[in-house]
Design an enzyme around this catalytic site. Structure first.
Site, short mmCIF file in Angstrom:
data_model
loop_
_atom_site.label_atom_id
_atom_site.label_comp_id
_atom_site.label_asym_id
_atom_site.label_seq_id
_atom_site.Cartn_x
_atom_site.Cartn_y
_atom_site.Cartn_z
N GLU A 1 0.84 -1.20 0.00
CA GLU A 1 0.00 0.00 0.00
C GLU A 1 0.87 1.25 0.00
OE1 GLU A 1 -2.43 -0.15 3.53
OE2 GLU A 1 -0.85 0.64 4.79
N LYS B 1 2.79 4.58 0.92
CA LYS B 1 3.34 5.15 2.15
C LYS B 1 3.04 6.64 2.13
CE LYS B 1 7.67 5.44 4.76
NZ LYS B 1 7.62 6.87 5.03
N ASP C 1 3.15 10.48 3.26
CA ASP C 1 4.16 11.34 3.85
C ASP C 1 3.49 12.29 4.84
OD1 ASP C 1 6.58 12.41 4.34
OD2 ASP C 1 6.76 13.50 2.45
N TYR D 1 -3.58 2.14 9.13
CA TYR D 1 -2.83 1.08 8.46
C TYR D 1 -2.20 0.08 9.41
CZ TYR D 1 0.87 4.57 9.31
OH TYR D 1 1.70 5.49 9.88
N LYS E 1 11.04 3.12 -1.03
CA LYS E 1 10.93 4.56 -1.31
C LYS E 1 10.85 4.86 -2.81
CE LYS E 1 11.44 6.53 2.83
NZ LYS E 1 12.37 7.58 3.16
N CYS F 1 19.95 48.56 -1.81
CA CYS F 1 18.60 48.08 -2.11
C CYS F 1 18.35 48.20 -3.61
CB CYS F 1 17.58 48.91 -1.33
SG CYS F 1 15.88 48.59 -1.85
N CYS G 1 15.48 51.08 -4.19
CA CYS G 1 15.66 52.51 -3.93
C CYS G 1 17.11 52.95 -3.92
CB CYS G 1 14.99 52.89 -2.60
SG CYS G 1 15.92 52.32 -1.15
N CYS H 1 17.13 46.69 3.51
CA CYS H 1 17.26 47.99 2.87
C CYS H 1 17.25 49.05 3.97
CB CYS H 1 16.09 48.19 1.92
SG CYS H 1 15.78 49.92 1.54
N CYS I 1 12.00 54.19 0.80
CA CYS I 1 12.07 53.12 -0.20
C CYS I 1 10.68 52.79 -0.73
CB CYS I 1 12.72 51.87 0.40
SG CYS I 1 12.71 50.47 -0.74
S1 IVH Z 1 3.17 0.67 8.64
C1 IVH Z 1 5.18 -1.28 12.25
N1 IVH Z 1 2.01 1.76 6.56
O1 IVH Z 1 6.00 5.54 7.62
C2 IVH Z 1 4.78 -0.69 10.96
N2 IVH Z 1 3.52 3.08 7.83
O2 IVH Z 1 8.89 5.08 7.85
C3 IVH Z 1 4.06 0.56 11.13
N3 IVH Z 1 3.71 5.37 7.03
O3 IVH Z 1 6.12 5.30 11.10
C4 IVH Z 1 4.06 1.40 9.95
N4 IVH Z 1 2.27 5.20 5.39
O4 IVH Z 1 4.53 7.03 9.97
C5 IVH Z 1 2.88 1.92 7.57
N5 IVH Z 1 0.86 2.62 4.74
C6 IVH Z 1 1.72 2.77 5.75
C7 IVH Z 1 2.35 4.00 5.98
C8 IVH Z 1 3.26 4.11 7.03
C9 IVH Z 1 3.09 6.01 6.04
C10 IVH Z 1 4.71 5.99 7.92
C11 IVH Z 1 4.55 5.75 9.38
C12 IVH Z 1 5.76 5.00 9.80
C13 IVH Z 1 6.75 5.48 8.79
C14 IVH Z 1 7.91 4.53 8.65
#
Ligand code: IVH
Length: 695
Positions: free
Chosen positions: A128, A130, A132, A238, A325, A415, A418, A433, A439
């Site tokens: 799934e 990840k 941010d 998750y 990543k 500046c 001016c 400035c 100015c």
């Molecule tokens: S699972 C023990 N699933 O990524 C496993 N983490 O770099 C728990 N994160 O601390 C994490 N999306 O903040 C999991 N689909 C996802 C995620 C996810 C974002 C974050 C989370 C975790 C960090 C690890």
């Protein structure tokens, strides 16, 4: 001494390795703090990962040198001050990283080896996106949300229950759930919410957030949950912590149950081998631009929970999951020029004009260069080829120089608008400035601020109009806005209705809008002046302290620093900036001319007879008759301070339904606790009248 940082991990002597581990520990610690605690990362994720990887590599070669405080043993940063702490029932782990397809193959092979499965045994993997954002844990007892926390250092997090309650995706209560249920997931901000927030920050003259992650962190870790509530945060579940009875024997099964309990769960896929996993990764990476929020990789998790249990965790991450990543969205382009922008307080900000380039689906043509030191450190020059990265969404960054330009950039000492001398004071990063009031660039910026949304907020008078009025010489100072109508068409001036783009109606509308703003609240007026360091918050503190324009004038003209410093929340920098502004004769006359045109409303006087004056209160749990925001406003109007966490200094806790850790803490500290009905009685509000629509 040799610089150990340039020696490959495999070549280091034991002494060098020791020095290098100490350096990495320090550096990683520093960046952890910048990222997790201050929400202000100073290096890219890729560079951070690189530091961690090097640390792990060296530790693998010299296990004996591994320090007790090694970064590989710790997740994130210690909790920041200001929030109560919560010890997690089960640690909140982080994830190891896979950077390429080979790492994914290794991950699967490692699992089979650990479980003693044949090389070709099928291992179902849930894949799934990840997200941010920031991870959070939510605790439900008997179906009621009682407590929520940040990850913190993985063992102890911050109590952000109140803030989490403001997130629409987080149910306050759930049906048919196990008695104890801890849901873990990510709090984040969508691209749309992020763009809207930054638009508001801009109109309010507050700094924009660099990316959605920082915006989410900044919004969630607010001691004032009303601010969190005003930001649109989302949550996706998750994972889980303590659960009294798991609803399934597979990860996908638990995700489905979470959905049934009312949580948002991301779309995921079951993969049966490495090829399927990397194909999913490639497809998501190609389509990441179409996602409504930032994702920075794919997380793979072993589907069978009995296998997850057997696999367990290494120091900071589970063996049954890994994050694969995405490559950062970066591109190379040419610096066509470096411009200097002049702000309202004279700050000179360098901006790179870039040869337009597409970075992750967005055309980038400018990048802020922050200040002189930033340019020097990276040696950014006109004509250089640079690597740019879109950090999150909007503000692009110059990461590094790929090919230097012909000659070093010399920061102007005058500046550009001016011509006045620019100065960079000792200990400051910015050049300013020195032209001050003469100015023009500053003057326009100040006027723009004067009419902006949180200041005078005059409809139909935005940046474009102000600039045109300034250039035509009809508005040079704030007071001129209020004499526009009286002066219109006089002294050989062309009436506004005859200006290009204007007509009878639009001119009249503008004059009417200006009239409406002659009545102005004292705090808005103070904010509108655009004095350095005096934003909305400080303007409010000053207005509350002095209550009327007259008393405010007396104070600032008296030039009494100590008196200002006695105001709770006003520091020396702010007080000095305020006094310096009013010590200037020109500013004084600008002020006098302006207030002559206005009717300045007194600040509502705090009721000094109220029993709440000077008391520190904490609200916890769910209030039923009022919103949390309203309760806070009422409490403050009665002279109380509202805090987000319970401590020795707390005078009283108002506990609503399902109050959790804060109530417990108050009880253990012997702090007075009252319920909502008692609270309403205390502030003299009949319970039946609160929270209802006025008829
Ligand atoms: S699972 C023990 N699933 O990524 C496993 N983490 O770099 C728990 N994160 O601390 C994490 N999306 O903040 C999991 N689909 C996802 C995620 C996810 C974002 C974050 C989370 C975790 C960090 C690890």
């Amino acid at each position: 001494m040799t610089d150990t940082s340039t020696i490959a991990a495999s070549e280091l002597s034991e002494d060098q390795a020791k020095a290098e581990l100490a350096r990495l520990g320090f550096e990683i610690g520093f960046h952890n703090k910048a990222y997790f605690q201050n929400d202000k990362p100073e290096i890219s994720d890729a560079d951070y990962d690189q530091l961690r990887r090097r640390n792990t590599e060296i530790e693998a070669r010299f296990p004996a040198l591994k320090r007790a405080d090694s970064p590989s043993e710790r997740v994130g940063a210690p909790v920041a001050d200001g929030f109560a702490k919560i010890r997690h029932s089960r640690p909140m782990l982080s994830l190891g990283n896979a950077f390429d397809d080979a790492d994914v193959v290794d991950f699967l092979a490692g699992i089979r080896r650990f479980l003693r499965l044949p090389d070709d045994a099928p291992v179902a993997i849930v894949a799934e996106p990840k997200i941010d954002g920031l991870s959070a844990t939510l605790r439900y007892e008997n179906g009621v949300f009682v407590e929520g926390a940040t990850r913190g250092d993985g063992e102890v997090g911050e109590d952000i229950t109140t803030n989490l309650r403001t997130i629409a995706d987080i149910p306050q209560s759930i049906e048919n759930s196990p008695d104890i249920l801890e849901i873990r997931g990510e709090v984040f901000m969508s691209h749309a919410a992020f763009a809207e927030l930054n638009r508001q920050q801009l109109t309010a003259e507050r700094a924009e957030y660099a990316n959605p992650r920082n915006a989410a962190a900044g919004s969630l870790r607010q001691l004032d949950a009303a601010i969190t509530a005003s930001r649109q945060l989302s949550f996706r579940a998750y994972a889980w912590g303590e659960v009294s009875a798991l609803p399934s024997t597979t990860h996908a099964g638990v995700l489905a149950a979470m959905k049934g309990w009312g949580f948002q769960v991301q779309a995921h896929e079951i993969c049966l081998d490495a090829a399927q996993m990397t194909a999913y990764h490639a497809a998501m990476e190609a389509g990441r631009g179409d996602m409504p929020y930032d994702i920075d990789g794919i997380v793979y998790k072993v589907d069978r929970l009995d296998w997850q249990d057997r696999l367990g965790a290494a120091s900071r991450s589970p063996r049954w999951a890994i994050a694969h990543k995405f490559a950062a969205e970066q591109a190379q382009t040419l610096v066509n020029g470096i411009d200097i922008q002049v702000g309202r307080t004279g700050k000179l900000t360098p901006v790179a004009r870039l040869q337009p380039v597409t970075v992750g689906g967005v055309v980038v043509s400018n990048a802020t260069l922050h200040n002189e030191d930033y340019i020097k450190e990276k040696d950014i020059r006109e004509g250089a080829t640079v690597l740019v990265q879109r950090a999150g969404d909007v503000i692009p960054q110059v990461l590094e120089v790929v090919m230097p330009g012909p000659k070093p950039f010399r920061f102007p000492t005058a500046c550009p608008a001016c011509g006045a001398n620019a100065v960079r004071e000792e200990g400051e990063v910015d050049w300013r400035c020195g032209g001050g009031l003469t100015c023009e660039a500053q003057a326009v910026e100040r006027l723009r601020h004067f009419v902006s949304r949180n200041a005078f907020d005059i409809e139909g008078l935005g940046e474009k109009q102000i600039r045109a009025f300034f250039e035509a010489g009809v508005v040079g100072a704030p007071a001129d806005v209020f004499t526009l109508r009286a002066q219109d068409g006089t002294e050989g001036r062309k009436p506004l209705r005859e200006w290009e783009g204007w007509g009878e109606t639009s001119a009249e509308n503008l004059f009417a809008a200006i009239e409406e703003r002659r009545d102005i609240a004292l705090d808005r007026l103070i904010f509108a002046l655009g004095i350095r360091h005096i934003g909305q918050g400080n303007a409010k503190l000053l207005a509350r302290r002095y209550e009327s324009k007259e008393k405010f004038e007396d104070a600032v003209f008296a030039d009494d620093l100590q008196e200002l410093l006695d105001i709770d929340g006003i520091g020396e920098k702010v007080a000095r900036a305020l006094l310096a502004f009013f010590a200037d004769d020109h500013n004084k006359s600008v002020w006098t001319a302006l207030v002559e045109e206005l009717r300045v409303q007194d600040m509502a006087r705090a009721d000094t007879t109220s029993p709440l004056v000077g008391k520190t209160l904490v609200f916890t749990g769910t209030l039923e008759k009022t919103s949390r925001a309203e309760a806070k406003v009422r409490a403050e109007a009665l002279g109380a301070k509202v805090s987000g966490s319970v401590s020795q200094k707390t005078d009283m806790v108002i506990a609503g339904a399902a109050a959790g850790s804060k109530l417990k803490k108050a009880e253990s500290l012997g702090v007075k606790v009252i319920d909502e009905a008692e609270w309403l009685a205390l502030i003299g509000a009949p319970a039946s009248n609160m929270g209802e629509e006025p008829s």
